[in-house]
Design an enzyme around this catalytic site. Structure first.
Site, PDB file in Angstrom:
ATOM      1  N   CYS A  95      40.114  65.625  20.117  1.00 63.06           N
ATOM      2  CA  CYS A  95      39.803  66.172  18.798  1.00 63.06           C
ATOM      3  C   CYS A  95      41.019  66.072  17.886  1.00 63.06           C
ATOM      4  CB  CYS A  95      39.332  67.614  18.906  1.00 63.06           C
ATOM      5  SG  CYS A  95      40.501  68.686  19.730  1.00 63.06           S
TER       6      CYS A  95
ATOM      7  N   ASN B 266      35.194  65.684  26.733  1.00 67.47           N
ATOM      8  CA  ASN B 266      36.562  65.183  26.903  1.00 67.47           C
ATOM      9  C   ASN B 266      37.490  66.138  27.657  1.00 67.47           C
ATOM     10  OD1 ASN B 266      36.511  66.814  24.624  1.00 67.47           O
ATOM     11  ND2 ASN B 266      37.977  65.595  23.473  1.00 67.47           N
TER      12      ASN B 266
ATOM     13  N   GLU C  79      34.557  74.896  17.568  1.00 63.06           N
ATOM     14  CA  GLU C  79      35.681  73.943  17.492  1.00 63.06           C
ATOM     15  C   GLU C  79      35.047  72.573  17.388  1.00 63.06           C
ATOM     16  OE1 GLU C  79      37.434  74.566  21.412  1.00 63.06           O
ATOM     17  OE2 GLU C  79      39.145  75.400  20.375  1.00 63.06           O
TER      18      GLU C  79
HETATM   19  P1  NAP Z   1      28.804  66.792  21.436  1.00 59.58           P
HETATM   20  O1  NAP Z   1      27.972  65.590  21.567  1.00 59.58           O
HETATM   21  O2  NAP Z   1      28.678  67.623  20.216  1.00 59.58           O
HETATM   22  O3  NAP Z   1      28.502  67.679  22.742  1.00 59.58           O
HETATM   23  C1  NAP Z   1      29.210  68.870  22.977  1.00 59.58           C
HETATM   24  C2  NAP Z   1      28.410  69.744  23.915  1.00 59.58           C
HETATM   25  O4  NAP Z   1      27.195  70.132  23.283  1.00 59.58           O
HETATM   26  C3  NAP Z   1      28.004  69.058  25.223  1.00 59.58           C
HETATM   27  O5  NAP Z   1      28.111  69.998  26.255  1.00 59.58           O
HETATM   28  C4  NAP Z   1      26.548  68.705  24.966  1.00 59.58           C
HETATM   29  O6  NAP Z   1      25.781  68.592  26.157  1.00 59.58           O
HETATM   30  C5  NAP Z   1      26.110  69.908  24.172  1.00 59.58           C
HETATM   31  N1  NAP Z   1      24.887  69.730  23.390  1.00 59.58           N
HETATM   32  C6  NAP Z   1      24.293  68.598  22.969  1.00 59.58           C
HETATM   33  N2  NAP Z   1      23.179  68.884  22.254  1.00 59.58           N
HETATM   34  C7  NAP Z   1      23.070  70.227  22.211  1.00 59.58           C
HETATM   35  C8  NAP Z   1      22.153  71.133  21.627  1.00 59.58           C
HETATM   36  N3  NAP Z   1      21.109  70.728  20.925  1.00 59.58           N
HETATM   37  N4  NAP Z   1      22.365  72.450  21.781  1.00 59.58           N
HETATM   38  C9  NAP Z   1      23.415  72.899  22.488  1.00 59.58           C
HETATM   39  N5  NAP Z   1      24.323  72.093  23.074  1.00 59.58           N
HETATM   40  C10 NAP Z   1      24.161  70.771  22.931  1.00 59.58           C
HETATM   41  O7  NAP Z   1      30.355  66.413  21.560  1.00 59.58           O
HETATM   42  P2  NAP Z   1      31.063  65.495  22.638  1.00 59.58           P
HETATM   43  O8  NAP Z   1      30.685  64.085  22.397  1.00 59.58           O
HETATM   44  O9  NAP Z   1      30.860  66.064  24.001  1.00 59.58           O
HETATM   45  O10 NAP Z   1      32.599  65.724  22.272  1.00 59.58           O
HETATM   46  C11 NAP Z   1      33.236  64.990  21.263  1.00 59.58           C
HETATM   47  C12 NAP Z   1      33.351  65.799  19.991  1.00 59.58           C
HETATM   48  O11 NAP Z   1      33.956  67.046  20.283  1.00 59.58           O
HETATM   49  C13 NAP Z   1      34.245  65.136  18.967  1.00 59.58           C
HETATM   50  O12 NAP Z   1      33.647  65.246  17.700  1.00 59.58           O
HETATM   51  C14 NAP Z   1      35.536  65.941  19.039  1.00 59.58           C
HETATM   52  O13 NAP Z   1      36.306  65.893  17.855  1.00 59.58           O
HETATM   53  C15 NAP Z   1      35.010  67.293  19.343  1.00 59.58           C
HETATM   54  N6  NAP Z   1      36.026  68.138  19.964  1.00 59.58           N
HETATM   55  C16 NAP Z   1      36.563  69.146  19.220  1.00 59.58           C
HETATM   56  C17 NAP Z   1      37.580  69.938  19.777  1.00 59.58           C
HETATM   57  C18 NAP Z   1      38.206  71.047  18.984  1.00 59.58           C
HETATM   58  O14 NAP Z   1      38.884  71.847  19.592  1.00 59.58           O
HETATM   59  N7  NAP Z   1      38.011  71.131  17.679  1.00 59.58           N
HETATM   60  C19 NAP Z   1      38.018  69.691  21.084  1.00 59.58           C
HETATM   61  C20 NAP Z   1      37.440  68.655  21.793  1.00 59.58           C
HETATM   62  C21 NAP Z   1      36.435  67.885  21.241  1.00 59.58           C
HETATM   63  P3  NAP Z   1      25.364  67.139  26.713  1.00 59.58           P
HETATM   64  O15 NAP Z   1      26.622  66.500  27.166  1.00 59.58           O
HETATM   65  O16 NAP Z   1      24.440  67.466  27.820  1.00 59.58           O
HETATM   66  O17 NAP Z   1      24.707  66.417  25.599  1.00 59.58           O
END
Ligand code: NAP
Length: 513
Positions: free
Chosen positions: A308, A179, A274
C-alpha cells in the site's frame, strides 16, 4: 512444514478447515475455494467455502464469548497474547512457507532475515512482536481512566464526579488484504482482544492458509472458545453477508476499493478502513541522488510493488531527472527476477487478473508516449521491473495504483507542480520528499494532503506504534497500536451525584453534614 506437526489438525485430507467455537471444522457446504500459487499458476491449497448459517453460528458464539472475556482481568488477556506471540514466532517456518506458496513472498523475507528490502513488515517475527507490543500498550492504555469534576463547566457547582473508562465494542470483524495476510490480521486481532472484544477473521483468499496457521497459534495459546473465529470463502460470496451482519459491532478492513463499498453498506458501526494509495515521491534539485535512488528501488519495487505504501509515482525536478533516472535504471538492472523460492527481489504478482491489469496500464502509457527505460517483459504472473519516464497526466499510470513492479516518473519544473499532482489524486495515504533543506521539506509536508509524509525516506508503515492513516479514498480512522486499541473501545462514564457541592465541607460551616 505447513499442515503437519501441531498444524495437522487444521487440515483434512487436502482441504484446510475453518475455525469456529474453538474447533477446526469442515463446512457443511461441501464446497471449497482453490488458492492458486502465483508462480506455478496451479492450485496450491484449498479452503472451506463457509455458509451463511456457519457465519451466523460464529457470530453467536463470538457474542457469548465476548461477554465473559470482558470480565477477564486485563493482565490475563495480556498474558495470553504474549503466549500467542511466542507460539507464532516459534512456528514462523511453516507460516512463511505458506506466504511463499500462496502470495509469492520472497522466502527470506517471509521468515525473518534481512534482505535488500529489510524494512518489509510481513515477517512473521514482526507479527509476533506486534502482538506482544499491543499486549503491553493495552495494559497501560486500558488500565487508565479519567476523573472529571462538574464545576469546570459554567453554571455548575461541584456536585458531580464523572469516572470514565474504556469498554469493548463487542464483536470485531477483521478483513485483511492478500499482501500481508498475517501481519495485517494480527494488527487487528491483538488490539481487539486486549480491549476485551471478540474477533471474527475473514482472511483474503490468497493468504488464507497462512492466516489459518496464524489463527492456530492463537488456538494453541488457549484463548476461550468462540473468542476468535476464522471463516473462509471468497469475499465476493460471503463478504456482504459478513459486513452487513447485525452481530458485527465494528469492522477493521484493509484492502482496495472494496472498502469504499463496505463503508456505504455497513450501517452505524465504527469503521477502520486502510485502503489504497498512490504515494508520491517528490525529489528536489538538492536531493542526494544515491539516497533517492536507493529509496525508489526499496519503496517502489520491494515485494514487486504490491505494498500500500509503495512509491507509486516519482515527481522529480527536471534539472536532476536525467541523473536520477540513470541511477535508478542502474539499480533496477541489479534486481533478481524470478520465483520466491529463489529469494528473488521481483517475484510473480498475486494473480493473472492483477498481471493483466498492470499490463493494461503499461499499454496505455506506451500508446500515449511514455519513455520505456527497460523493455516490457512478462512471463505468466511475473513482470520484470519497469521504469516509465516522461509520464504525463493524461496517462492512467499517473493516477492509478498498479500494485506491481512498474513505476512512473513525471518531470516537474516547480515544487507547486509536484504538490498539485500529489493533491489532485483521489488517494492520500503517504508521500515523501527528498531535499537537504529541512525548511522546504516541512512546508511541502504541510501542503501534501496525505496521512503521513516521510522526509528523505520512502513511504512505509511502521514502526507499528506510529500512527498510520490515509486521507480521502485512502481510508477512515487511524491505525498504529495505540490508535487501534482506542478505536476498538468506547468511553463509558459513571457519574456520582452529591446532594450539596463538595467544597462546602469544612468551608465556613456551609455543609449540611
Ligand atoms: P481487496 O481486493 O479490496 O480485498 C481485501 C479483502 O477484502 C480480501 O480479504 C477480500 O477477500 C475481501 N473482500 C472482497 N470482496 C469483499 C466484500 N464484498 N465484502 C467484504 N470483503 C471482501 O484488496 P487486495 O487486492 O487484497 O489488496 C490490495 C489493496 O489493498 C491495494 O489497493 C492496497 O493499496 C490496499 N492495501 C492498503 C493498506 C493500507 O494500510 N492502507 C495495506 C495493504 C494493502 P477475497 O480475497 O476473498 O476476495
Amino acid at each position: 512444514m505447513a499442515g503437519t506437526g501441531v498444524f495437522a489438525e487444521i487440515l483434512d485430507r487436502d482441504v484446510y478447515k475453518y475455525y469456529a467455537d474453538g474447533e477446526w471444522k469442515n463446512s457443511s457446504s461441501a464446497k471449497t475455494v482453490a488458492i492458486i500459487n502465483p508462480t506455478s499458476r496451479k492450485t496450491q491449497y484449498r479452503v472451506q467455502a463457509c455458509t451463511q448459517e456457519e457465519v451466523n453460528k460464529v457470530m453467536d458464539s463470538a457474542k457469548t464469548a465476548q461477554k465473559l472475556w470482558t470480565k477477564t482481568p486485563l493482565w490475563k488477556r495480556a498474558e495470553l497474547l504474549h503466549k500467542a506471540a511466542a507460539i507464532l514466532k516459534e512456528h514462523k517456518a511453516p507460516i512463511a512457507e505458506c506466504l511463499v506458496k500462496e502470495i509469492a513472498k520472497p522466502v527470506k523475507d517471509a521468515v525473518t532475515e534481512t534482505t535488500l528490502f529489510s524494512f518489509d513488515f510481513f515477517k512473521v517475527v514482526r507479527s509476533g512482536d506486534l502482538v506482544s507490543y499491543t499486549a503491553e500498550e493495552g495494559v497501560r492504555i486500558l488500565g487508565e481512566g479519567k476523573f472529571l469534576i462538574s464545576d469546570s463547566f459554567p453554571g455548575n457547582e461541584r456536585t458531580k464526579y464523572c469516572l470514565t473508562s474504556k469498554i469493548p465494542l463487542g464483536v470485531i470483524l477483521a478483513i485483511p488484504p492478500f499482501n500481508y495476510p498475517v501481519n495485517l490480521a494480527v494488527s487487528k486481532i491483538a488490539p481487539a482482544l486486549i480491549a476485551g472484544n471478540s474477533l471474527v477473521l475473514k482472511p483474503p483468499t490468497q493468504g488464507a492458509v497462512s492466516a489459518l496457521h496464524m489463527v492456530h497459534c492463537f488456538h494453541l495459546a488457549g484463548f476461550p472458545k468462540g473468542l476468535i473465529s476464522c471463516v473462509t470463502g471468497k469475499g465476493s460470496e460471503i463478504g456482504d453477508f459478513l459486513t452487513m451482519h447485525p452481530g458485527v459491532n465494528c469492522i477493521s478492513f484493509t484492502g482496495g476499493d472494496t472498502g469504499i463499498a463496505i463503508s456505504k453498506k455497513a450501517g452505524m458501526i465504527p469503521l477502520q478502513m486502510e485502503l489504497g494509495g498512490k504515494d508520491a515521491c517528490i525529489v528536489l534539485e538538492d536531493a542526494d541522488i544515491n539516497l533517492v535512488a536507493a529509496n525508489i528501488i526499496k519503496g517502489g519495487f520491494s515485494y514487486s510493488g504490491q505494498r500500500c505504501t509503495a512509491v507509486k509515482v516519482v515527481l522529480v525536478m527536471e534539472s536532476i531527472a536525467d541523473a536520477l533516472v540513470e541511477k535508478v535504471n542502474a539499480e533496477i538492472a541489479k534486481l533478481k527476477v524470478g520465483p520466491p523460492e529463489d529469494d528473488c527481489d521481483i517475484t510473480p504478482v498475486v494473480s493473472e487478473t492483477s498481471a493483466n491489469f498492470i499490463e493494461g496500464l503499461v499499454k496505455d502509457a506506451k500508446e500515449k508516449g511514455a519513455t520505456f527505460c527497460q523493455e516490457y517483459n512478462r512471463d505468466g504472473n511475473l513482470i520484470w521491473p519497469l521504469l516509465l519516464d516522461n509520464v504525463r497526466p493524461d496517462m492512467r499510470i499517473a493516477w492509478e495504483e498498479p500494485f506491481g513492479p512498474v513505476l512512473p516518473v513525471i518531470r516537474i519544473n516547480t515544487i507547486e507542480e509536484g504538490i498539485h499532482h500529489c493533491n489532485a489524486s483521489n488517494f492520500g495515504l503517504q508521500g515523501c520528499v527528498f531535499t537537504k533543506d529541512i525548511n522546504k521539506a516541512i512546508l511541502i509536508s504541510d501542503a501534501m494532503e496525505t496521512g503521513t509524509v516521510q522526509i528523505n525516506s520512502a513511504p512505509a508503515r511502521g514502526p507499528d506504534h506510529f500512527p498510520f492513516q490515509g486521507l480521502k479514498d485512502s481510508g477512515i480512522g487511524s491505525q498504529g497500536v495505540a490508535n487501534s486499541i482506542k478505536m476498538m473501545t468506547k468511553i463509558k462514564s459513571t457519574v456520582i451525584n452529591l446532594p450539596t457541592p463538595s467544597y462546602t465541607m469544612g468551608n465556613g460551616g456551609h455543609s449540611k453534614l
